[in-house]
Design an enzyme around this catalytic site. Structure first.
Site, PDB file in Angstrom:
ATOM      1  N   LYS A  63       0.850  -1.197   0.000  1.00  0.00           N
ATOM      2  CA  LYS A  63       0.000   0.000   0.000  1.00  0.00           C
ATOM      3  C   LYS A  63       0.891   1.254   0.000  1.00  0.00           C
ATOM      4  CE  LYS A  63      -0.284  -0.130   5.044  1.00  0.00           C
ATOM      5  NZ  LYS A  63      -0.990  -0.736   6.176  1.00  0.00           N
TER       6      LYS A  63
ATOM      7  N   ARG B 162     -10.756  -0.257  14.616  1.00  0.00           N
ATOM      8  CA  ARG B 162     -10.749   0.473  13.358  1.00  0.00           C
ATOM      9  C   ARG B 162     -11.738  -0.262  12.456  1.00  0.00           C
ATOM     10  NH1 ARG B 162      -4.926   1.315  10.475  1.00  0.00           N
ATOM     11  NH2 ARG B 162      -5.358  -0.801   9.815  1.00  0.00           N
TER      12      ARG B 162
ATOM     13  N   HIS C  43      -6.187  -7.396  12.660  1.00  0.00           N
ATOM     14  CA  HIS C  43      -4.975  -6.569  12.667  1.00  0.00           C
ATOM     15  C   HIS C  43      -4.592  -6.240  14.103  1.00  0.00           C
ATOM     16  CE1 HIS C  43      -1.923  -4.135  10.895  1.00  0.00           C
ATOM     17  NE2 HIS C  43      -2.448  -2.977  11.192  1.00  0.00           N
TER      18      HIS C  43
ATOM     19  N   ARG D  78       1.645 -11.065   6.989  1.00  0.00           N
ATOM     20  CA  ARG D  78       1.283  -9.842   6.274  1.00  0.00           C
ATOM     21  C   ARG D  78       2.222  -8.681   6.648  1.00  0.00           C
ATOM     22  NH1 ARG D  78      -4.055  -9.560   8.392  1.00  0.00           N
ATOM     23  NH2 ARG D  78      -3.393  -7.690   9.484  1.00  0.00           N
TER      24      ARG D  78
ATOM     25  N   TYR E  65      15.159  30.429   7.811  1.00  0.00           N
ATOM     26  CA  TYR E  65      13.949  31.053   8.379  1.00  0.00           C
ATOM     27  C   TYR E  65      13.978  31.037   9.908  1.00  0.00           C
ATOM     28  CZ  TYR E  65      11.610  30.646   3.807  1.00  0.00           C
ATOM     29  OH  TYR E  65      11.252  30.752   2.501  1.00  0.00           O
TER      30      TYR E  65
ATOM     31  N   CYS F 253      13.684  24.106   4.869  1.00  0.00           N
ATOM     32  CA  CYS F 253      12.795  24.896   4.012  1.00  0.00           C
ATOM     33  C   CYS F 253      11.999  23.958   3.102  1.00  0.00           C
ATOM     34  CB  CYS F 253      13.604  25.857   3.155  1.00  0.00           C
ATOM     35  SG  CYS F 253      14.802  26.833   4.079  1.00  0.00           S
TER      36      CYS F 253
ATOM     37  N   ASP G 233      12.271  23.581  -0.133  1.00  0.00           N
ATOM     38  CA  ASP G 233      13.084  22.964  -1.183  1.00  0.00           C
ATOM     39  C   ASP G 233      14.544  22.748  -0.814  1.00  0.00           C
ATOM     40  OD1 ASP G 233      10.781  23.329  -2.882  1.00  0.00           O
ATOM     41  OD2 ASP G 233      11.353  25.438  -2.943  1.00  0.00           O
TER      42      ASP G 233
HETATM   43  C1  LIG Z   1      -0.229  -1.678   6.888  1.00  0.00           C
HETATM   44  C2  LIG Z   1      -0.809  -2.950   7.308  1.00  0.00           C
HETATM   45  C3  LIG Z   1       0.004  -4.081   7.515  1.00  0.00           C
HETATM   46  C4  LIG Z   1       1.506  -4.022   7.502  1.00  0.00           C
HETATM   47  O1  LIG Z   1       1.976  -3.406   8.677  1.00  0.00           O
HETATM   48  P1  LIG Z   1       3.529  -3.389   9.027  1.00  0.00           P
HETATM   49  O2  LIG Z   1       3.584  -2.830  10.384  1.00  0.00           O
HETATM   50  O3  LIG Z   1       4.191  -2.507   8.023  1.00  0.00           O
HETATM   51  O4  LIG Z   1       4.011  -4.788   8.940  1.00  0.00           O
HETATM   52  C5  LIG Z   1      -0.618  -5.284   7.771  1.00  0.00           C
HETATM   53  N1  LIG Z   1      -1.967  -5.374   7.836  1.00  0.00           N
HETATM   54  C6  LIG Z   1      -2.776  -4.305   7.674  1.00  0.00           C
HETATM   55  C7  LIG Z   1      -4.242  -4.468   7.790  1.00  0.00           C
HETATM   56  C8  LIG Z   1      -2.232  -3.064   7.419  1.00  0.00           C
HETATM   57  O5  LIG Z   1      -3.031  -1.996   7.277  1.00  0.00           O
END
Ligand SMILES: *Cc1c(COP(=O)(O)O)cnc(C)c1O
Length: 389
Positions: A39, A137, A171, A231, A272, A319, A321
Site C-alpha cells: 500500500k 478500526r 490486525h 502480512r 527562516y 525549508c 526545497d
Molecule cells: C499496513 C498494514 C500491515 C503491515 O503493517 P507493518 O507494520 O508494516 O508490517 C498489515 N496489515 C494491515 C491491515 C495493514 O493496514
C-alpha cells in the site's frame, strides 16, 4: 529524467527487498503463505517495481489500501492475488470482479453493498472478512458482549450471494510495543480471533482457505500467530528494530548533493526564523532537499546527514526545497558532493526517532519530484520520475 539525477534522488535496492523476503520466508517456514503489503506505493518504494519483484520471487499475495492502488498493479502486469485492505465504494465492485481483486469486508453494511453490486454485475467478488479484535478500526466487532452478533454477522456475510469468502483476518494494535501489558493485549487479540474463526467454521461447516493476522511486529515476535499467511510491510523494506535484529537490509537510500557552499562569520543566523546562529566562522552547504521532497520539518536543527567525511549537522529550519548542513571541518565536501539523507550509513530509524515518529512516515513522505532509481543485482534496472512531463 537524466537531468534530475545527481541532484536529489532515491535509490531503491530491489536486492535488499528480495533478500528480506527470503529471510522472512526462512523464518515463517514453507507452509505459511507470504502477503507483501505494498500500500501507499509500497511505503514510497514504488508498488509496481516491488510488486513485480514479489511476483517474481514467488510471494503469494499483495495488499493495498484502495481500488486505485490495486488497479495500478493489475494494469502494470501484476497477475498475482491482490487484497484491498481498506474502503472501496460500491461503484467500484464491477471493476474489482473484472480485474480479479480481493476485497476486505469490514462490516455488515459493506457486505450488503458488495453482495448487491456483485449480483448486479453477475459476478463473484472474492472477499476476506475483517475482524476487529482490538484495533478499533475496521472489521466486525467481536470482543466481549459483541461475540455473538459479530460471529452472526460474519456468517451472514460469508453466505451472501455474489461473495466468496476466501479468507478472514484481523490486525494487531500493539504487536510492536514492548511490555507485559502489550504482549497480553496481542495475545488476547489472537485468542479472540481464533475463537471467532472456530465459531464461524463450526457453524458453517466450511473452513476459511486463508486465515491471517501477523504484521511486522507479530512476524518478528509471535510465531504462533502465523496461521496460513503473514502480512508484513515494514519488515520487508528492512526498517525498524525488528528488521535490524533479523539482519535485514534497508531498501531505500535517499541521496542529495551539495548545491552551494558559503562561509559565514560568527553570529550569522541561518535560514527562516534564525533558530541557528553561528558561534564561529562556519562553512555551510546548501542541499536541494526540503519538506516538499519528503523531509520532516520537525527535524530542523536536530539531525545529521552523512557526507563522505562523516555526519554533518543540519543547521536551522528545513525549508520547502532546501536545507543546510555544517561542513566547517569537512574540506573534502565540495559543491556536487553526495550527501546521504538516510540509508545504510544514516539510519532512517534514527531520523524517525529524532522526529518523534516512525520510519513508515519518512519513506511514505518521499514526494513525486524525487526520482527513484532501481537497483537489481547491483545494476540500475529502472528509473522513474512521477512528475507529469
Ligand atoms: C499496513 C498494514 C500491515 C503491515 O503493517 P507493518 O507494520 O508494516 O508490517 C498489515 N496489515 C494491515 C491491515 C495493514 O493496514
Amino acid at each position: 529524467m537524466e537531468s534530475t539525477l545527481r541532484r536529489t534522488w532515491a535509490e531503491v535496492n530491489l536486492d535488499a527487498i528480495a533478500y528480506n523476503y527470503k529471510k522472512i520466508k526462512e523464518k515463517i517456514g514453507k507452509d505459511v503463505k507470504f502477503l507483501g503489503v505494498v500500500k501507499a506505493d509500497a511505503y514510497g518504494h514504488g508498488s509496481i517495481q516491488v510488486g513485480q519483484l514479489l511476483q517474481e520471487v514467488g510471494a503469494d499475495y499483495l495488499a493495498v489500501s484502495s481500488a486505485d492502488e490495486a488497479l495500478e498493479l493489475r494494469v502494470n502486469g501484476i497477475t498475482m492475488p491482490i487484497l484491498i485492505l481498506g474502503h472501496t465504494p460500491k461503484e467500484q465492485v464491477g471493476r474489482l470482479i473484472d480485474y480479479q481483486i480481493t476485497q476486505a469486508v469490514t462490516c455488515k453494511a459493506k457486505a450488503e453493498e458488495y453482495s448487491a453490486e456483485a449480483r448486479k454485475c453477475g459476478g463473484i467478488l472474492k472477499v476476506h472478512i475483517k475482524v476487529d479484535t482490538g484495533m478499533s478500526r475496521l472489521g466486525y466487532l467481536c470482543d466481549g458482549e459483541h461475540f455473538g452478533t459479530g460471529v452472526e454477522g460474519i456468517i451472514e456475510a460469508c453466505e451472501m450471494p455474489g461473495l466468496d469468502a476466501e479468507g478472514i483476518f484481523t490486525h494487531f494494535a500493539v504487536a510492536d510495543e514492548f511490555g507485559p501489558e502489550f504482549d497480553a493485549y496481542t495475545k488476547h487479540q489472537f485468542a479472540l480471533f481464533s475463537e471467532v474463526i472456530e465459531a464461524v467454521e463450526k457453524k458453517r461447516g466450511v473452513k476459511f482457505a486463508i486465515r491471517h493476522c501477523a504484521n511486522t511486529g507479530a512476524v518478528a515476535r509471535f510465531p504462533e500467530t502465523y496461521l496460513d499467511m503473514v502480512r508484513p510491510g515494514l519488515l520487508l523494506y528492512g526498517y525498524g528494530e525488528f528488521a535490524h535484529k533479523m539482519g535485514l537490509k534497508p531498501a531505500m537510500t535517499m541521496k542529495t548533493t551539495v548545491s552551494t557552499i558559503k562561509i559565514y562569520p560568527a553570529g550569522t543566523a541561518i535560514s527562516y526564523g534564525g533558530i541557528f546562529k553561528t558561534d564561529k566562522m562556519t562553512r555551510i552547504g546548501v542541499l536541494p532537499y526540503g519538506y516538499a521532497d519528503g523531509f520532516l520539518r520537525s527535524l530542523s536543527n536536530k539531525c545529521s546527514l552523512y557526507t563522505k567525511e562523516g555526519p554533518a549537522k543540519l543547521r536551522g529550519k528545513i525549508c520547502m526545497d532546501m536545507c543546510m548542513i555544517d561542513i566547517t571541518d569537512m574540506m573534502g565536501v565540495d559543491v556536487g558532493s553526495e550527501v546521504e539523507i538516510f540509508g545504510e550509513k544514516n539510519s532512517i530509524d534514527t531520523l524517525a526517532e529524532l522526529a518523534d515518529t516512525i520510519p513508515y512516515e519518512l519513506t511514505c513522505a518521499v514526494s513525486k519530484r524525487v526520482p527513484r532509481v532501481y537497483y537489481r543485482d547491483g545494476v540500475v534496472v529502472d528509473k522513474e520520475l512521477m512528475l507529469r512531463m
